[in-house]
Every structure is written in structure tokens, then in C-alpha cells.
Motif scaffolding. Structure first.
Motif, PDB file in Angstrom:
ATOM      1  N   UNK A 221       0.820  -1.224   0.000  1.00  0.00           N
ATOM      2  CA  UNK A 221       0.000   0.000   0.000  1.00  0.00           C
ATOM      3  C   UNK A 221       0.850   1.269   0.000  1.00  0.00           C
ATOM      4  N   UNK A 222       1.956   1.264  -0.731  1.00  0.00           N
ATOM      5  CA  UNK A 222       2.775   2.465  -0.857  1.00  0.00           C
ATOM      6  C   UNK A 222       3.191   2.644  -2.307  1.00  0.00           C
ATOM      7  N   UNK A 223       3.508   3.886  -2.643  1.00  0.00           N
ATOM      8  CA  UNK A 223       4.092   4.213  -3.936  1.00  0.00           C
ATOM      9  C   UNK A 223       5.613   4.112  -3.804  1.00  0.00           C
ATOM     10  N   UNK A 224       6.199   3.120  -4.448  1.00  0.00           N
ATOM     11  CA  UNK A 224       7.642   2.985  -4.316  1.00  0.00           C
ATOM     12  C   UNK A 224       8.206   2.202  -5.495  1.00  0.00           C
ATOM     13  N   UNK A 225       9.406   2.581  -5.906  1.00  0.00           N
ATOM     14  CA  UNK A 225      10.149   1.847  -6.934  1.00  0.00           C
ATOM     15  C   UNK A 225      11.491   1.476  -6.329  1.00  0.00           C
ATOM     16  N   UNK A 226      11.745   0.178  -6.229  1.00  0.00           N
ATOM     17  CA  UNK A 226      12.991  -0.328  -5.663  1.00  0.00           C
ATOM     18  C   UNK A 226      13.796  -0.996  -6.778  1.00  0.00           C
ATOM     19  N   UNK A 291      -0.788   2.854  17.472  1.00  0.00           N
ATOM     20  CA  UNK A 291      -0.331   1.502  17.820  1.00  0.00           C
ATOM     21  C   UNK A 291       0.790   1.004  16.903  1.00  0.00           C
ATOM     22  N   UNK A 292       0.690   1.325  15.621  1.00  0.00           N
ATOM     23  CA  UNK A 292       1.717   0.906  14.676  1.00  0.00           C
ATOM     24  C   UNK A 292       3.052   1.588  15.001  1.00  0.00           C
ATOM     25  N   UNK A 293       3.013   2.878  15.275  1.00  0.00           N
ATOM     26  CA  UNK A 293       4.245   3.592  15.589  1.00  0.00           C
ATOM     27  C   UNK A 293       4.865   3.096  16.899  1.00  0.00           C
ATOM     28  N   UNK A 294       4.034   2.732  17.844  1.00  0.00           N
ATOM     29  CA  UNK A 294       4.558   2.178  19.096  1.00  0.00           C
ATOM     30  C   UNK A 294       5.283   0.859  18.839  1.00  0.00           C
ATOM     31  N   UNK A 295       4.731   0.028  17.997  1.00  0.00           N
ATOM     32  CA  UNK A 295       5.406  -1.232  17.671  1.00  0.00           C
ATOM     33  C   UNK A 295       6.719  -0.965  16.955  1.00  0.00           C
ATOM     34  N   UNK A 296       6.745   0.016  16.085  1.00  0.00           N
ATOM     35  CA  UNK A 296       7.969   0.340  15.369  1.00  0.00           C
ATOM     36  C   UNK A 296       9.036   0.881  16.312  1.00  0.00           C
ATOM     37  N   UNK A 297       8.636   1.714  17.251  1.00  0.00           N
ATOM     38  CA  UNK A 297       9.590   2.330  18.166  1.00  0.00           C
ATOM     39  C   UNK A 297      10.110   1.358  19.228  1.00  0.00           C
ATOM     40  N   UNK A 298       9.253   0.467  19.691  1.00  0.00           N
ATOM     41  CA  UNK A 298       9.660  -0.449  20.768  1.00  0.00           C
ATOM     42  C   UNK A 298      10.287  -1.731  20.248  1.00  0.00           C
ATOM     43  N   UNK A 311       6.459   9.129  24.015  1.00  0.00           N
ATOM     44  CA  UNK A 311       6.836  10.534  23.863  1.00  0.00           C
ATOM     45  C   UNK A 311       6.980  10.906  22.386  1.00  0.00           C
ATOM     46  N   UNK A 312       7.566   9.975  21.585  1.00  0.00           N
ATOM     47  CA  UNK A 312       7.872  10.306  20.195  1.00  0.00           C
ATOM     48  C   UNK A 312       6.791   9.881  19.206  1.00  0.00           C
ATOM     49  N   UNK A 313       5.959   8.928  19.555  1.00  0.00           N
ATOM     50  CA  UNK A 313       4.960   8.406  18.612  1.00  0.00           C
ATOM     51  C   UNK A 313       4.039   9.484  18.025  1.00  0.00           C
ATOM     52  N   UNK A 314       3.581  10.474  18.814  1.00  0.00           N
ATOM     53  CA  UNK A 314       2.703  11.493  18.213  1.00  0.00           C
ATOM     54  C   UNK A 314       3.360  12.264  17.074  1.00  0.00           C
ATOM     55  N   UNK A 315       4.679  12.427  17.103  1.00  0.00           N
ATOM     56  CA  UNK A 315       5.372  13.127  16.018  1.00  0.00           C
ATOM     57  C   UNK A 315       5.358  12.324  14.723  1.00  0.00           C
ATOM     58  N   UNK A 316       5.022  11.042  14.840  1.00  0.00           N
ATOM     59  CA  UNK A 316       5.019  10.134  13.681  1.00  0.00           C
ATOM     60  C   UNK A 316       3.601   9.883  13.174  1.00  0.00           C
ATOM     61  N   UNK A 317       2.688  10.753  13.540  1.00  0.00           N
ATOM     62  CA  UNK A 317       1.283  10.575  13.143  1.00  0.00           C
ATOM     63  C   UNK A 317       1.133  10.362  11.638  1.00  0.00           C
ATOM     64  N   UNK A 318       1.866  11.111  10.813  1.00  0.00           N
ATOM     65  CA  UNK A 318       1.713  11.025   9.361  1.00  0.00           C
ATOM     66  C   UNK A 318       2.868  10.274   8.696  1.00  0.00           C
ATOM     67  N   UNK A 319       3.662   9.579   9.499  1.00  0.00           N
ATOM     68  CA  UNK A 319       4.836   8.899   8.956  1.00  0.00           C
ATOM     69  C   UNK A 319       4.452   7.902   7.872  1.00  0.00           C
ATOM     70  N   UNK A 320       3.480   7.028   8.168  1.00  0.00           N
ATOM     71  CA  UNK A 320       3.126   6.018   7.172  1.00  0.00           C
ATOM     72  C   UNK A 320       2.408   6.640   5.977  1.00  0.00           C
TER      73      UNK A 320
END
Length: 362
Positions: A221-226, A291-298, A311-320
Motif C-alpha cells: 500500500x505504498x508508492x515505491x520503486x525499488x 499503535x503501529x508507531x509504538x510497535x515500530x519504536x519499541x 513521547x515520540x509516537x505522536x510526532x510520527x502521526x503522518x509517517x506512514x
């Protein structure tokens, strides 16, 4: 022969008729927009002189018979060929339960979309003289009936034979699971590896040896070319999640025999019940990101304590959402150095995810 052709890709449609829509309060997918968004895509594609359309899996919400039947009928009405493959949501069961189809049922719904052999979940078709498509099935159920991304030996043996017989042709491969990493550490991170083909290195070695350069995937579910050793895994975001993209592609051969693929991305920005779709869906994703950002951070490799992650998860609200949009640039100067470096690593090194001209000549 000088090949010149145009095609389109729409991925992870997750088609859901109104009476089938699941009420999952935390789902990321706005399946309500799937059918009207698809109709807008088809309206646009009707204005182009397309040679074919690729749909790389997750055609339906979750394998419902009614949704497969509706989509099959809709695709049969199009004036150009359409080629599909199954995604994990299309065949969620090894055997049907009556309401949802089983893995072996999939080809019967799409005989006009590549599956002329209803007993096999993969196929090959000559699209034009000198141009061949290989559609693979990456859905596999292990001994515990757990669904994973994997190509069994029987399919790999078939693929070796097809590739050997396709020397001199341009071969396009489509498969639902990613085969080249689109995110840092995707094949080893618990959150990322479920989107990867389990035996991707084996498939990549086989395709590379045969000179295949273009692979079209979905699932993430992302736009990406690898890129890996001159091979490209072009994954297209989902039509039912931000930014609701699809692609049009032109393959060109010039008078010197040089070949390239021109890629243009488009977005559905509004449907009748969601007039501000881009804003609504980005917020929808952000609202469900914690919840997704918490799993990524921990989780590895950061392994932050829960209190610090909170503390940092709210800053990642639009990360995905920003990753899904393609060509992201990240820098979080307020983060601790190691955490800041980690998230900067998700930035695109060059802007090719949405618009690109990929050179394909040796």
C-alpha cells in the motif's frame, strides 16, 4: 522488434459491495471508496489508448464471493485486456467456507483475466509480439494453515521452463508480495517482512539470470520503486488508502534500440461521499497510526522503552501516510540522535516513486 506499448496499474482495490463492508473501527482501509474510485480510474483509462491493465492482487475486501463476482463482471466489460493475480485478501482460506472463496477457487472467477487454465494459480500470456506477461501466485498455506508469501517448488519449476522458452522476449512479471525491499530492513523487520515474499532471493536470482527487469507488486500500500542489479520492483499503493493512487506507463524503444519505461502516477482526490478524500483519508490513517508507531519504536532495531516511545509516537502521526505517498523526506530534529538517524533512513534518495523514466537497455 521495436516494442512500444502503454498500460496501467491499479493495485489493492479491496472492492467491497455495500452489503459486504466490514465494520472494523481500527481498519486502515477506506473500502467504502473502492468501487467509486475504481470507476473514476476506468473512466480516465477509457480516454487512453491502452494495451492492457494490470491489477496486482487484493482485488477484494477479503475474498467474498459477491465481491469477486462483481469485479469479474465489471472487468469483462472493458475494451482492453485486464490481467489479475490473487492477493492475500482475495484468498484468505485454503478451502472455501461458502461465503469466502478458497485458494483454488480464484482462477474460475477470472478466466478472461489471464486464467484460461482454471486448475493453476499462475499463468503466462503473450501480450504483444515479443512481449510476455508472467502472473505468479505468492499465496501459500503452511502446515498450520497459516497464509504466507511463498512460491512453492512446483511453481518455480514451471517458471524456469517458461523463462527458458521466452528468450528474446521482453518479460514482465507480476506478483502480489514484494520481492525487493521497499523499506529499510523490510525483509528482517517483523512489521515489514510479512509484505515480502518468503523466498524472494531465489525468485530474484532466477529472474535476474533470465534478464527480467520489470516486476510489478502490491500488498504494501505504498508508492515505491525499488532497484536491485538493474531490476525494478514497482509497487503501487492501494486505491482504498491514502493517497489513492494508480499509474499509467509507457514502454518506449527508440530508433537506436534503446528502451525505457515512463511512469506517471495519478490520484483519486474526491468521490461522492468523500469530497475531500485526500485530507479525509490522511487523517483517517493518522488517527490509527499510534499503535503501529509504538510497535515500530519499541521493536528492533530501536527497542525504546514504552514511556520513551509514547513521547515520540505522536510526532510520527503522518509517517506512514508520507511513505505511502512516495518520495518521502524525513527529519525529526527533536528526536534522540539514533532515533533521528533511523527515521531519516526512510527518506527517498531520489524522487522516482511517482514519476520516473527507467532506463532498461543493457
Amino acid at each position: 522488434m521495436a516494442l512500444n506499448f502503454r498500460f496501467a496499474i491499479a493495485s489493492d482495490l479491496h472492492v467491497a459491495l455495500p452489503h459486504t463492508i466490514w465494520d472494523h473501527p481500527n481498519r486502515f482501509h477506506l473500502v467504502e471508496v473502492g468501487i467509486p474510485a475504481l470507476e473514476q480510474v476506468l473512466e480516465h483509462l477509457a480516454t487512453l489508448d491502452l494495451d492492457f491493465l494490470l491489477l496486482p492482487g487484493d482485488l477484494t475486501q477479503h475474498g467474498e464471493r459477491d465481491n469477486h463476482a462483481w469485479l469479474s463482471d465489471r472487468l469483462a466489460q472493458l475494451p482492453y485486456p485486464v490481467y489479475v493475480i490473487p492477493g492475500n485478501h482475495d484468498v484468505p482460506l485454503a478451502q472455501t467456507d461458502g461465503h469466502l472463496i478458497g485458494l483454488s477457487d480464484f482462477p474460475a472467477y477470472y478466466p478472461h483475466c489471464g486464467y484460461t487454465d482454471r486448475d493453476r494459480l499462475y499463468y503466462t500470456r503473450e501480450l504483444l509480439p515479443g512481449l510476455r506477461l508472467i502472473g505468479l501466485n505468492s499465496n501459500w498455506f503452511d502446515e498450520t494453515r497459516t497464509q504466507i508469501g511463498y512460491l512453492d517448488e512446483k511453481q518455480l519449476h514451471w517458471l524456469r521452463e517458461v523463462l527458458a522458452a521466452s528468450r528474446g522476449e521482453l518479460v514482465l512479471v507480476t506478483i502480489h508480495h514484494n520481492v525487493i525491499e521497499h523499506l529499510p530492513g523490510q525483509s528482517t523487520n517483523a512489521l515489514g517482512r510479512r509484505y515480502m515474499l518468503g523466498n524472494a532471493p531465489e525468485l530474484l536470482a532466477l529472474l535476474h539470470a533470465a534478464g527480467v527487469k520489470l516486476i510489478f507488486t502490491g500488498h504494501l500500500h505504498v508508492q515505491d520503486i525499488a532497484e536491485w542489479r538493474g531490476m525494478y520492483d514497482i509497487t503501487t499503493g492501494s486505491l482504498v488508502s491514502y493517497p489513492h493512487p494508480y499509474r499509467t506507463l509507457n514502454f518506449r524503444t527508440d530508433d537506436r534500440g534503446r528502451q525505457w519505461l515512463e511512469i506517471e502516477s495519478h490520484r483519486i482526490t474526491s468521490v461522492p461521499d468523500f469530497p475531500e478524500l485526500a485530507t479525509t483519508s490522511k487523517e483517517w490513517m493518522g488517527d490509527r497510526s499510534f499503535p503501529f508507531m509504538m510497535r515500530l519504536l519499541t521493536g528492533p532495531p530501536l527497542c525504546l522503552l514504552e514511556a520513551e516511545a509514547k513521547r515520540w509516537a505522536p510526532s510520527l502521526r503522518y509517517f506512514w501516510a508520507d511513505i505511502a505517498d512516495g518520495d518521502p523526506k524525513f527529519d525529526f530534529p527533536e528526536f534522540p540522535p539514533a532515533v533521528r538517524r533511523y527515521f531519516r533512513g526512510f527518506s527517498a534518495s531520489k524522487a522516482i516513486d511517482n514519476r520516473a523514466i527507467l532506463p532498461l537497455s543493457n
